[in-house]
Design an enzyme around this catalytic site. Structure first.
Site, PDB file in Angstrom:
ATOM      1  N   HIS A 321       0.859  -1.065   0.089  1.00  0.00           N
ATOM      2  CA  HIS A 321      -0.060   0.055   0.006  1.00  0.00           C
ATOM      3  C   HIS A 321       0.684   1.318   0.060  1.00  0.00           C
ATOM      4  CE1 HIS A 321       0.197  -2.054   3.856  1.00  0.00           C
ATOM      5  NE2 HIS A 321       0.475  -0.780   4.295  1.00  0.00           N
ATOM      6  N   HIS A 443     -22.176  -1.268  17.780  1.00  0.00           N
ATOM      7  CA  HIS A 443     -22.084  -2.431  18.834  1.00  0.00           C
ATOM      8  C   HIS A 443     -22.829  -3.653  18.393  1.00  0.00           C
ATOM      9  CE1 HIS A 443     -22.152  -4.452  22.806  1.00  0.00           C
ATOM     10  NE2 HIS A 443     -23.493  -4.586  22.470  1.00  0.00           N
TER      11      HIS A 443
END
Ligand code: FAD
Ligand code: NAI
Length: 464
Positions: A321, A443
């Site tokens: 990358h 969550h």
């Protein structure tokens, strides 16, 4: 008639080179890319990132099936068998799909692939096979190859490098890995999961040089627990091969009594070095630095006018990358735009289980620069990790004591490689730990551990 055949000639079609070529073409520049391999994509696609991740994924599935871990979740299996040739064929398919994809992208963007080994004649002329190609700008993106260990002969059968370790024909009974870095741990994990006994011999007193100290210690604990035999502070003094088996002689790094390890495969993974041999750099008067790398300025210009360089062949972490981002930036700079890479925010990921990821400064580096605050949150207290019974690791956020700006984030957990992108983005935007602590995280996710570690920097995590 145009003065040159091309506006841009890129040498090397790895993640640095092929990205630079595509971006240059997208920006309207007449572009060619010289590549000597039979397929495009460089080390990463052919013998690096992609095949190793395919095998890491497949071997993890096999390990889950045979280790009995699935039975804990109520999934009972019997008669599980390894078909290594199918696993290898599947990996090869992933590679050919992606390398073929780059060929398609070259055609789509009108990048000409000049097949063959490129050698400079002068700063604007390169010989590729029997063809002479001229270009106004030449980008060196020749990548890197395995650093040899003096006195140890790689035969790709018993003594292999990373390329050989991706194509072993059977699972070795005992694999000795020389070098406890990224390749040693990733490919060591692959063969360990497939049934090999794995011994890692590392010269330094910890694994994974360059990573945060606490992360390195935790990683050693985790790999030991998985059954890898770690010989730290140990050096290899010789490897003798006889009848398909190897005898590896090791001794303490500081010197002392030698011992031998019997193995049926040895993986040499002690680092990589830049590819500059045979490029004809002497013809253009381009010098290498002491580490054999090509130095550039911030725009990726070398000391020779019209010649640029990116990727593994220049200083910095040898990561796909990083090379890709430099590929985009160099093309933009050649086109007269402003291409920038922030080398302070390059994430690094080890794709073992759990994954190990980091971005920015280690705690040790940050302390050297000034006062810091550190927040840590164990995955043991993360509800998602607990729900799936995969609680090894932690998140650590390092922030400047005065400004609260995030200086570094370190993560060990199964999806650390995906989670680290959030940390990199936060740092790129100049975030404080408070910014992360007050950002709503879904969550139940592993990412909540980043929020909680940031809250810990503030001194107030909820779930700990
Ligand atoms: P390369 O990918 O090395 O490409 C250079 C190309 O140039 C090669 O194809 C070569 O044939 C060609 N070339 C060289 N000289 C000439 C010449 N004179 N003429 C014509 N062509 C030439 N990095 C990650 O970020 N994530 C990972 O998961 C990861 N896994 C890896 C696993 C392994 C086993 C290995 C070995 C490496 C891994 N890497 C990973 C590192 C990554 O592969 C490199 O950082 C990346 O490929 C560098 O890109 P590059 O373009 O600079 O060079
Ligand atoms: P590395 O630099 O990560 O690790 C090499 C290890 O070998 C170090 O720990 C070093 O101390 C040790 N060593 C050196 N000489 C030794 C000796 N004589 N005896 C024993 N130990 C010795 O290099 P590695 O693992 O070969 O990987 C090369 C590069 O490829 C990496 O630096 C990384 O940039 C890239 N890579 C990245 C991956 C990823 O991003 N997931 C995966 C694989 C490779």
């Amino acid at each position: 008639m145009a003065e040159y055949d091309f506006d841009v000639l890129v040498i090397g079609a790895g993640p640095g080179g092929y990205v630079a070529a595509i971006r240059a073409a997208q920006l309207g520049l007449k572009t060619a890319c010289a590549e000597s391999r039979e397929t495009l994509g460089g080390t990463c696609l052919n013998v690096g990132c992609i095949p190793s991740k395919a095998l890491l994924n497949a071997s993890e599935k096999f390990d889950e099936a045979v280790s009995g871990v699935l039975a804990k979740h109520g999934v009972k299996l019997s008669g599980v068998e390894l078909d290594l040739s199918v696993m290898m064929a599947d990996k090869d398919k992933a590679v050919s799909g992606l390398t073929g994809g780059i060929e398609y992208l070259f055609k789509k963007n009108k990048v000409e692939w000049v097949k063959g080994l490129a050698t400079f004649q002068d700063a604007h002329t390169v010989q590729v096979g029997d063809r002479t190609v001229t270009a106004k700008n030449i980008v060196i993106a020749t990548g890197s190859s395995v650093t040899p260990l003096p006195g140890v002969q790689i035969d790709q059968k018993v003594v292999v490098d990373s390329t050989g370790a991706l194509t072993l024909e059977k699972v070795p009974e005992h694999l000795v890995v020389i070098g406890g870095g990224v390749i040693g741990l990733e490919l060591g994990s692959v063969w360990k999961r497939l049934g090999a006994k794995v011994t890692v011999v590392e010269y330094l007193d910890q694994l994974l040089p360059g990573m945060d100290g606490e992360v390195r210690k935790e990683a050693a604990k985790i790999f030991k627990k998985q059954g890898m035999d770690l010989k730290l502070s140990t050096k290899v003094t010789g490897v003798a091969v006889d009848g398909g088996r190897a005898t590896v002689t090791v001794e303490p790094a500081v010197g002392g009594a030698a011992e031998t390890l019997e193995a049926d495969a040895v993986l040499v993974a002690i680092g990589r070095r830049p590819n500059t041999e045979g490029l004809g750099l002497d013809k253009i008067g381009l010098q290498l630095n002491q580490r054999g790398q090509i130095e550039t300025d911030h725009d990726f210009r070398t000391a020779v006018d019209g010649v640029w360089a990116i990727g593994d062949v220049i200083p910095g972490p040898m990561l796909a990358h990083k090379a890709e981002d430099e590929g985009v930036a160099v093309a933009e700079n050649i086109a007269g735009l402003t291409g920038i890479v922030n080398h302070d925010v390059i994430p690094g990921v080890v794709y073992t289980h759990p994954e190990i990821a980091g971005v920015g400064l280690t705690e040790e580096q940050a302390k050297e620069r000034g006062e810091i605050k550190v927040g840590k949150f164990p995955m043991m207290a993360n509800s998602r990790a607990k729900a799936i019974d995969d609680t090894a690791g932690f998140v650590k956020v390092i922030a400047d004591a005065k400004s609260d700006r995030v200086l570094g984030v370190w993560i060990i957990t199964s999806v650390a490689g995906t989670m680290i992108a959030q940390a990199a983005q936060a740092m790129e935007f100049g975030a404080t730990s408070e910014d992360i602590a007050y950002t709503c995280h879904a969550h139940p996710t592993h990412s909540e551990a980043i929020k909680e570690a940031a809250m810990a920097v503030q001194g107030k995590p909820i779930h700990m």
